[in-house]
Design an enzyme around this catalytic site. Structure first.
Site: not given
Length: 264
Positions: A134, A144, A147, A205, A208, A262
């Site tokens: 994609r 990524h 992991h 997240t 996780q 921020r």
């Protein structure tokens, strides 16, 4: 239960335990055999997602894959939920701390239940394939890739080298998170009109991160209390992997949400 006596008995008899014979469900591999098999899988994965597919996609338009992704994510949700069921049932029956040391017949049931998790970590590698097809190159990050390769490494060492029920709680927590994560991916892949239903992305997240804290805590107490601890290198590999996941995901969270807010 006297864990000290159990642990002493296990350590005294470990050399005489025939973990699995040729008629069992899986033959126990040596660390060298496991490393070779694992190395081939990871080399093929990295070659495909970093070299072969990017070259193939270089002069092509990105694929939509909407239908495939919907089916893939739905399957991942269902298969992860099934693993949660398997491991929850096992914990209810045998407890959170492993006390069933590897003695052939006692492990046949749990070895069967390692397979779904082992297969799941390999199916997770398709995430990267779909990103490349994609042209979502921004998703193929160090975090990524690291992991996915670490989790595949973990399951190879678990199943092929040291098959025990030591990681039942870890598998349950991880699969529970994957139910939520692939539900998010599935909704996101359905199109822009569904983005309003995934407002909780940053909370994923957080879930996780909580998972990693719980897993490290469990690994520590499991190794300390079980009468049949993991080989030291495997235990520290697991602790290091989860610890590094925590800090990398924490960095991702701050970069994606806190620092971004921020700047705005």
């Amino acid at each position: 239960m006297d864990y000290v006596k159990l642990k002493t008995a296990y350590e005294e008899n470990i050399e005489h335990i025939n973990l699995l014979d040729d008629n069992d469900i899986v033959n126990r591999w040596t660390l060298t055999e496991t490393s070779i098999g694992l190395g081939l899988v990871l080399a093929l994965y990295l070659l495909v997602v970093l070299k072969i597919l990017p070259n193939y996609m270089k002069n092509r338009e990105p694929y939509s894959l909407k239908s495939i992704l919907t089916k893939y994510n739905a399957f991942q949700v269902l298969s992860s939920a099934y693993i949660v069921f398997l491991y929850a049932r096992y914990i209810v029956k045998h407890g959170i701390i492993t006390t069933r040391c590897p003695q052939g017949v006692d492990l046949q049931g749990v070895i069967k239940e390692i397979y779904p998790y082992f297969i799941a970590k390999h199916l997770d590698l398709l995430d990267t394939v779909f990103f490349v097809l994609r042209k979502k190159d921004n998703q193929v990050t160090f975090l990524h890739l690291y992991h996915h390769t670490a989790m595949v490494s973990w399951t190879w060492l678990h199943l092929m080298y040291h098959p025990t029920d030591h990681f039942v709680v870890v598998g349950l927590l991880n699969s529970l998170v994957h139910v939520i994560m692939y539900a998010y991916y599935g909704i996101s892949s359905m199109g822009p009109e569904y983005q309003k239903y995934v407002w909780w992305k940053k909370h994923l997240t957080k879930i996780q991160l909580v998972q990693f804290i719980l897993v490290i805590s469990h690994l520590y107490y499991q190794q300390k209390l079980t009468p049949c601890p993991l080989p030291a290198f495997f235990h520290y590999f697991c602790v290091f992997s989860i610890g590094s996941f925590f800090f990398l995901f924490l960095k991702f969270y701050f970069n994606s949400y806190t620092n971004k807010r921020r700047r705005e």
